[in-house]
Motif scaffolding. Structure first.
Motif, short mmCIF file in Angstrom:
data_model
loop_
_atom_site.label_atom_id
_atom_site.label_comp_id
_atom_site.label_asym_id
_atom_site.label_seq_id
_atom_site.Cartn_x
_atom_site.Cartn_y
_atom_site.Cartn_z
N PHE A 1 13.29 16.92 -0.21
CA PHE A 1 13.16 17.14 -1.55
C PHE A 1 11.35 17.52 -1.50
N GLU A 2 11.25 18.54 -0.29
CA GLU A 2 10.24 18.96 -0.19
C GLU A 2 9.34 20.16 -0.51
N ASP A 3 10.96 20.84 -1.26
CA ASP A 3 10.56 22.02 -2.16
C ASP A 3 10.64 21.13 -3.39
N GLN B 1 0.99 -1.52 0.01
CA GLN B 1 0.48 0.49 -0.12
C GLN B 1 0.97 0.87 -0.26
N ALA B 2 1.98 1.09 1.04
CA ALA B 2 2.94 2.48 1.01
C ALA B 2 3.64 2.68 -0.26
N ALA B 3 4.03 1.50 -0.60
CA ALA B 3 4.97 1.23 -1.82
C ALA B 3 4.01 1.86 -3.24
N PHE B 4 3.16 1.61 -2.98
CA PHE B 4 2.55 2.09 -4.38
C PHE B 4 2.10 3.70 -3.82
N LEU B 5 2.49 4.39 -3.24
CA LEU B 5 2.64 5.91 -3.59
C LEU B 5 3.52 5.99 -3.66
N ALA B 6 4.45 5.13 -3.30
CA ALA B 6 6.02 6.08 -3.71
C ALA B 6 6.37 5.73 -5.25
N GLY B 7 6.07 4.52 -5.60
CA GLY B 7 5.99 4.27 -6.87
C GLY B 7 5.21 5.35 -8.17
N TYR B 8 4.72 5.62 -7.39
CA TYR B 8 3.44 6.92 -8.02
C TYR B 8 4.12 8.26 -8.19
N LEU B 9 4.72 8.18 -6.73
CA LEU B 9 5.39 9.54 -6.42
C LEU B 9 6.65 9.59 -7.01
N ALA B 10 7.80 7.83 -7.48
CA ALA B 10 8.79 8.26 -8.37
C ALA B 10 9.04 8.51 -9.99
N ALA B 11 6.96 7.96 -10.40
CA ALA B 11 7.02 7.91 -11.97
C ALA B 11 6.72 9.34 -11.91
N GLY B 12 6.53 10.20 -10.77
CA GLY B 12 5.88 11.61 -11.46
C GLY B 12 7.61 12.45 -10.75
N MET B 13 8.01 11.71 -10.34
CA MET B 13 9.25 12.26 -10.28
C MET B 13 10.61 12.01 -11.28
N THR B 14 10.75 11.35 -11.93
CA THR B 14 11.82 10.98 -12.59
C THR B 14 11.68 11.36 -14.33
N GLU C 1 0.98 19.67 -6.72
CA GLU C 1 0.09 18.92 -7.27
C GLU C 1 -0.27 17.71 -7.24
N LEU C 2 1.32 16.88 -7.31
CA LEU C 2 1.78 15.35 -6.87
C LEU C 2 1.45 15.57 -5.58
N LYS C 3 1.46 16.81 -4.53
CA LYS C 3 1.25 15.73 -2.93
C LYS C 3 0.25 14.96 -3.18
N ALA C 4 -0.71 16.42 -3.80
CA ALA C 4 -1.97 16.39 -3.46
C ALA C 4 -3.05 15.08 -4.30
N GLU C 5 -2.20 14.24 -5.40
CA GLU C 5 -3.09 13.41 -5.60
C GLU C 5 -2.62 11.91 -5.02
N ILE C 6 -1.04 11.82 -4.24
CA ILE C 6 -1.17 11.11 -3.58
C ILE C 6 -1.81 10.93 -2.51
N GLU C 7 -1.91 12.12 -1.77
CA GLU C 7 -2.91 11.88 -0.52
C GLU C 7 -4.14 11.61 -0.94
N GLU C 8 -4.85 11.94 -2.65
CA GLU C 8 -5.87 11.55 -3.05
C GLU C 8 -6.42 9.78 -3.17
#
Length: 342
Positions: free
Chosen positions: A314-316, A135-148, A321-328
């Motif tokens: 990497f907070e800044d 569950q948490a790694a799913f969020l990390a994968g989404y985050l990484a895909a948005g940051m690569t 928008e990506l942060k909001a998507e991850i929360e959703e």
């Protein structure tokens, strides 16, 4: 770092006495047997031991641990603790499943708990602690895909066992979900969640392997890598530190590795948290208050047993928008509207 005092037979003992006084709880002792990698592995052994330490601080109990240098140490370490005044014995790691089962069945009056193993059927004197880290790694994968920047991510494991591959499953599927939602084609090297096949170092100790595997993934285009291999991942972090985070970033696992790997902390985009400290402490407290019952406890996003660490350095850099998507997405996983399984 953990202050280790090594005594006879390699036994390390740590005792906390609150405010210089000994309460009645001091008669209670929680013991831990680590998996290989060491008590200060900046990962699952250390996080589980933190749960013992937290109970020591909160309840004034005594805590002890034995380190397993190899899988052949599991049975011997458990036997060393049996009859040694341990009110509850915590074993750490999926690979300790057989040894823990044998010890528990031979000693039905001894309370046990094992991290990363679920028995079916359950054993009356053992609490299994498992975690929905996908569950948490799913969020990390989404985050990484948005940051690569390269469109390529990488992951590798220590050993091909469920507590390792569950991270890799979630990471790969989170990236795939990002592609589905954004029309992108981010690739994940190192693991195929359908074929259950990927890259493994076959150990949880070698920092050199961590560097080599991360280098190979980097050479294939990956600019964000998630090692799921305990201290092995520290070698990957060292490589990222040398290359620079514009070239390679790391996703940590188990603990918030920004906090545990302080020399290389700025390479961690985030960490996939497995809050073994909280579940270990809860098991200890149940053994103390008489509510201990064999069975299973599962850490999820909903009960904060797993989660995503802050972005720290990497907070800044992570777009709002990506942060909001991850929360959703997190909310969707919790309410069941987003399915992460295969």
């Amino acid at each position: 770092m953990i202050n280790k005092s090594r005594l006879l037979g390699g036994v390390a003992v740590a005792t906390a006495l609150l405010f210089g006084s000994i309460s009645s709880a001091a008669a209670f002792t929680a013991c831990q047997v680590t998996d290989t990698g060491g008590i200060d592995d900046a990962g699952f052994n250390q996080t589980a031991w933190k749960g013992v330490q937290d109970a020591m601080e909160a309840k004034g109990i005594e805590g002890r641990f034995l380190e397993s240098q190899a899988e052949t140490d599991y049975e011997a370490n458990l036997n060393s603790l049996l009859g040694g005044g341990c009110d509850v014995i915590i074993t750490v790691g999926f690979l300790m499943g057989d040894a823990t089962k044998a010890a528990a069945e031979a000693n039905p009056d001894q309370k046990f708990s094992i991290v990363d193993f679920a028995y079916d059927p359950t054993i009356p004197n053992v609490v299994g602690q498992v975690f929905a880290t996908d569950q948490a790694a799913f969020l990390a994968g989404y985050l990484a895909a948005g940051m690569t920047e390269t469109g390529v991510l990488g992951t590798f494991g220590g050993i091909n066992i469920p507590p390792v591959t569950v991270f890799m499953d979630g990471f790969a599927r989170g990236a795939a979900y990002y592609n589905e939602k954004n029309g992108t084609d981010v690739k994940v090297l190192g693991w195929d969640p359908e074929a259950k096949d990927g890259l493994f170092t076959n150990n949880f100790e070698s920092l050199d392997d961590g560097r080599t595997f991360a280098q190979n993934l980097y050479d294939e285009g990956a600019d964000i890598v998630m090692p799921v291999a305990g201290p092995v991942g520290l070698g990957s972090a060292a490589l990222a530190d040398e290359l620079g985070t514009d070239k390679l970033k790391i996703v940590g696992v188990d603990a918030d590795q920004y906090m545990t790997d302080t020399e290389k902390q700025d390479v961690y985009l985030t960490s996939v948290l497995k809050r073994m400290d909280a579940t270990v402490q809860a098991v200890i407290e149940s053994a103390m208050d008489g509510t201990f019952e064999g069975g299973l406890t599962v850490g999820t996003l909903e009960n904060d047993g797993v989660g995503l660490a802050p972005f720290h350095a990497f907070e800044d850099a992570v777009p709002a928008e990506l942060k909001a998507e991850i929360e959703e997405i997190k909310a969707g996983i919790i309410d069941g509207s987003i399915k992460i399984g295969g």
